[in-house]
Design a protein around this motif. Structure first.
Motif, PDB file in Angstrom:
ATOM      1  N   CYS A   1     -21.521  32.488   6.199  1.00 47.68           N
ATOM      2  CA  CYS A   1     -20.724  33.172   5.192  1.00 47.68           C
ATOM      3  C   CYS A   1     -21.651  33.582   4.056  1.00 47.68           C
ATOM      4  O   CYS A   1     -22.719  32.983   3.853  1.00 47.68           O
ATOM      5  CB  CYS A   1     -19.562  32.335   4.688  1.00 47.68           C
ATOM      6  N   ALA A   2     -21.239  34.598   3.339  1.00 46.15           N
ATOM      7  CA  ALA A   2     -22.071  35.157   2.283  1.00 46.15           C
ATOM      8  C   ALA A   2     -21.189  35.753   1.201  1.00 46.15           C
ATOM      9  O   ALA A   2     -20.040  36.129   1.459  1.00 46.15           O
ATOM     10  CB  ALA A   2     -23.007  36.219   2.859  1.00 46.15           C
ATOM     11  N   ALA A   3     -21.743  35.842  -0.001  1.00 47.01           N
ATOM     12  CA  ALA A   3     -21.014  36.364  -1.153  1.00 47.01           C
ATOM     13  C   ALA A   3     -21.764  37.551  -1.735  1.00 47.01           C
ATOM     14  O   ALA A   3     -22.988  37.502  -1.895  1.00 47.01           O
ATOM     15  CB  ALA A   3     -20.845  35.284  -2.217  1.00 47.01           C
ATOM     16  N   SER A   4     -21.008  38.606  -2.057  1.00 44.84           N
ATOM     17  CA  SER A   4     -21.606  39.803  -2.628  1.00 44.84           C
ATOM     18  C   SER A   4     -20.860  40.214  -3.883  1.00 44.84           C
ATOM     19  O   SER A   4     -19.630  40.210  -3.910  1.00 44.84           O
ATOM     20  CB  SER A   4     -21.561  40.950  -1.617  1.00 44.84           C
ATOM     21  N   ALA A   5     -21.634  40.624  -4.902  1.00 45.74           N
ATOM     22  CA  ALA A   5     -21.027  41.163  -6.110  1.00 45.74           C
ATOM     23  C   ALA A   5     -20.631  42.620  -5.925  1.00 45.74           C
ATOM     24  O   ALA A   5     -19.933  43.192  -6.759  1.00 45.74           O
ATOM     25  CB  ALA A   5     -21.997  41.026  -7.284  1.00 45.74           C
TER      26      ALA A   5
ATOM     27  N   GLY B   1     -18.160  37.650   2.964  1.00 41.89           N
ATOM     28  CA  GLY B   1     -18.377  38.167   4.303  1.00 41.89           C
ATOM     29  C   GLY B   1     -18.775  37.072   5.272  1.00 41.89           C
ATOM     30  O   GLY B   1     -19.250  36.008   4.869  1.00 41.89           O
ATOM     31  N   TRP B   2     -18.543  37.357   6.541  1.00 43.89           N
ATOM     32  CA  TRP B   2     -19.048  36.520   7.624  1.00 43.89           C
ATOM     33  C   TRP B   2     -20.004  37.365   8.458  1.00 43.89           C
ATOM     34  O   TRP B   2     -19.708  38.522   8.787  1.00 43.89           O
ATOM     35  CB  TRP B   2     -17.918  36.010   8.518  1.00 43.89           C
ATOM     36  N   PHE B   3     -21.123  36.769   8.790  1.00 45.86           N
ATOM     37  CA  PHE B   3     -22.126  37.381   9.653  1.00 45.86           C
ATOM     38  C   PHE B   3     -22.439  36.386  10.769  1.00 45.86           C
ATOM     39  O   PHE B   3     -22.114  35.206  10.670  1.00 45.86           O
ATOM     40  CB  PHE B   3     -23.403  37.696   8.864  1.00 45.86           C
ATOM     41  N   ARG B   4     -23.087  36.876  11.806  1.00 45.80           N
ATOM     42  CA  ARG B   4     -23.514  35.983  12.879  1.00 45.80           C
ATOM     43  C   ARG B   4     -24.851  36.439  13.429  1.00 45.80           C
ATOM     44  O   ARG B   4     -25.213  37.613  13.328  1.00 45.80           O
ATOM     45  CB  ARG B   4     -22.471  35.914  13.988  1.00 45.80           C
ATOM     46  N   GLN B   5     -25.565  35.484  13.996  1.00 40.49           N
ATOM     47  CA  GLN B   5     -26.848  35.795  14.616  1.00 40.49           C
ATOM     48  C   GLN B   5     -26.995  34.987  15.891  1.00 40.49           C
ATOM     49  O   GLN B   5     -26.991  33.752  15.851  1.00 40.49           O
ATOM     50  CB  GLN B   5     -28.006  35.509  13.661  1.00 40.49           C
ATOM     51  N   ALA B   6     -27.119  35.696  16.997  1.00 40.70           N
ATOM     52  CA  ALA B   6     -27.348  35.069  18.284  1.00 40.70           C
ATOM     53  C   ALA B   6     -28.846  34.961  18.538  1.00 40.70           C
ATOM     54  O   ALA B   6     -29.630  35.725  17.959  1.00 40.70           O
ATOM     55  CB  ALA B   6     -26.678  35.888  19.390  1.00 40.70           C
ATOM     56  N   PRO B   7     -29.259  34.046  19.393  1.00 36.37           N
ATOM     57  CA  PRO B   7     -30.695  33.892  19.674  1.00 36.37           C
ATOM     58  C   PRO B   7     -31.309  35.192  20.159  1.00 36.37           C
ATOM     59  O   PRO B   7     -30.776  35.848  21.060  1.00 36.37           O
ATOM     60  CB  PRO B   7     -30.720  32.825  20.768  1.00 36.37           C
TER      61      PRO B   7
END
Length: 123
Positions: free
Chosen positions: A96-100, A35-41
């Motif tokens: 980016c992140a990885a999930s089982a 997955g892709w995530f994002r975080q704005a200030p």
């Protein structure tokens, strides 16, 4: 254990494009949903897109649908996020992140995270 390293962020004008990459090392990359995530200030982390283990299925958040495309190359242990028609509101640190667990949009379900790459879109 999976290690993730993002790259490809930068400064771009509105309407431009960037491609983010996430290189994975460790075991069984091809078995993970990515997955892709994002975080704005000042904002909470936000789901952007995910792709299943085979690359045959993908899902994007409504805010980026039609502009962003997620893909993966299991032979290269890499997942990509192609971002087109960028807007100033896309400015954020992208992770980016990885999930089982397959097909999850909740960050807490992801086991491994990269360090993030900054994307800044100027108006």
């Amino acid at each position: 254990q999976v290690q993730l390293v993002e790259s490809g962020g930068g400064l771009v004008q509105a309407g431009g494009s960037l491609r983010l990459s996430c290189a994975a090392s460790g075991r069984s990359f091809s078995s993970y949903t990515m997955g892709w995530f994002r975080q704005a200030p000042g904002k909470e982390r936000e789901f952007v897109a995910l792709i299943d283990w085979s690359g045959g299925g993908a899902y994007c958040a409504d805010s980026v649908k039609g502009r962003f495309t997620i893909s993966r190359d299991n032979a290269k242990n890499t997942v990509y996020l192609q971002m087109n028609s960028l807007k100033p509101e896309d400015t954020a640190v992208y992770y980016c992140a990885a999930s089982a667990v397959p097909w999850v949009v909740v960050g807490k379900a992801y086991d491994y995270w990269g360090q993030g790459t900054q994307v800044t879109v100027s108006s």
